[in-house]
Enzyme design. Structure first.
Site, mmCIF file in Angstrom:
data_model
loop_
_atom_site.group_PDB
_atom_site.id
_atom_site.type_symbol
_atom_site.label_atom_id
_atom_site.label_comp_id
_atom_site.label_asym_id
_atom_site.label_seq_id
_atom_site.Cartn_x
_atom_site.Cartn_y
_atom_site.Cartn_z
ATOM 1 C CB CYS A 181 85.155 68.826 14.617
ATOM 2 S SG CYS A 181 85.639 68.536 16.283
ATOM 3 C CB ILE A 213 90.280 65.172 26.138
ATOM 4 C CG1 ILE A 213 91.292 63.967 25.611
ATOM 5 C CG2 ILE A 213 91.128 65.591 27.564
ATOM 6 C CD1 ILE A 213 92.638 64.185 25.185
ATOM 7 C CD GLU A 214 83.105 64.991 28.461
ATOM 8 O OE1 GLU A 214 82.740 64.904 29.743
ATOM 9 O OE2 GLU A 214 82.328 64.811 27.559
ATOM 10 C CD GLU A 238 84.848 64.169 15.951
ATOM 11 O OE1 GLU A 238 85.064 64.147 17.039
ATOM 12 O OE2 GLU A 238 83.592 63.962 15.494
ATOM 13 C CB CYS A 291 80.830 69.286 17.040
ATOM 14 S SG CYS A 291 82.200 70.062 17.158
HETATM 15 N N1 THU Z 1 82.088 64.772 21.077
HETATM 16 C C1 THU Z 1 83.169 64.334 20.111
HETATM 17 O O1 THU Z 1 84.195 64.014 20.580
HETATM 18 N N2 THU Z 1 83.178 64.118 18.832
HETATM 19 C C2 THU Z 1 81.827 64.358 18.160
HETATM 20 O O2 THU Z 1 81.558 64.295 16.994
HETATM 21 C C3 THU Z 1 80.595 64.778 18.922
HETATM 22 C C4 THU Z 1 80.797 65.101 20.428
HETATM 23 C C5 THU Z 1 82.453 64.833 22.410
HETATM 24 C C6 THU Z 1 82.390 66.253 22.988
HETATM 25 C C7 THU Z 1 82.082 65.941 24.394
HETATM 26 O O3 THU Z 1 83.116 65.459 25.136
HETATM 27 C C8 THU Z 1 81.050 64.727 24.316
HETATM 28 O O4 THU Z 1 81.350 64.208 23.018
HETATM 29 C C9 THU Z 1 79.479 65.081 24.336
HETATM 30 O O5 THU Z 1 79.154 66.449 23.501
#
Ligand code: THU
Length: 134
Positions: free
Chosen positions: A90, A44-45, A56, A87
């Site tokens: 997480c 969710i951005e 995650e 990341c």
């Molecule tokens: N993102 C994740 O949701 N999980 C990951 O393991 C890697 C990155 C998302 C964060 C952001 O919304 C997008 O991927 C680009 O980084």
């Protein structure tokens, strides 16, 4: 215990709900709880970028807030040939609440990798370093 395919399927399905207008990178995650139930999440951005929450963490926080407290594995799905691993933040949060769970990575068609969290987060900082009783 849910099979890993069901877990990956749940992560793939959750990816459809990703709110990723800035990166265009949709991610789904699914956490398998010790009782066999599955809790999913998507990334969710936010326009500030920095407030983005990864799939995650969404899955983990949903599960914790519903009273789940023991976990077996997590699946992460993105549309990439190479594995999409959690990341750093997480990994830290998963370690805190899940311990050394298995991390299954997959894309839309197949599994791309599988690792224990302890391998992805060597030498973690955790409560064991804060002294007894924490
Ligand atoms: N993102 C994740 O949701 N999980 C990951 O393991 C890697 C990155 C998302 C964060 C952001 O919304 C997008 O991927 C680009 O980084």
């Amino acid at each position: 215990m849910a099979g890993s395919d069901a877990l990956v399927d749940a992560a793939r399905a959750a990816r459809a709900f990703a709110r990723a207008p800035y990166s265009g990178f949709a991610v789904g995650a699914a956490l398998e709880c010790a009782d066999g139930s599955i809790v999913s999440g998507c990334n969710i951005e936010n326009a500030t970028y920095g407030l983005t929450v990864c799939a995650e963490r969404v899955a983990l926080l949903k599960a914790l807030s519903e009273g789940r407290d023991r976990f077996v594995r997590i699946a992460v799905v993105a549309d990439t040939d190479r594995p999409t691993p959690p990341c750093g933040p997480c990994r830290q949060l998963l370690w805190e609440y899940c311990g050394d769970i298995e991390v299954v990575m997959a894309n839309l068609a197949r599994e791309t990798g599988r690792h224990q969290l302890a391998t992805l987060l060597p030498m973690p900082f955790d409560r064991s370093l804060l002294g007894p009783g924490r």
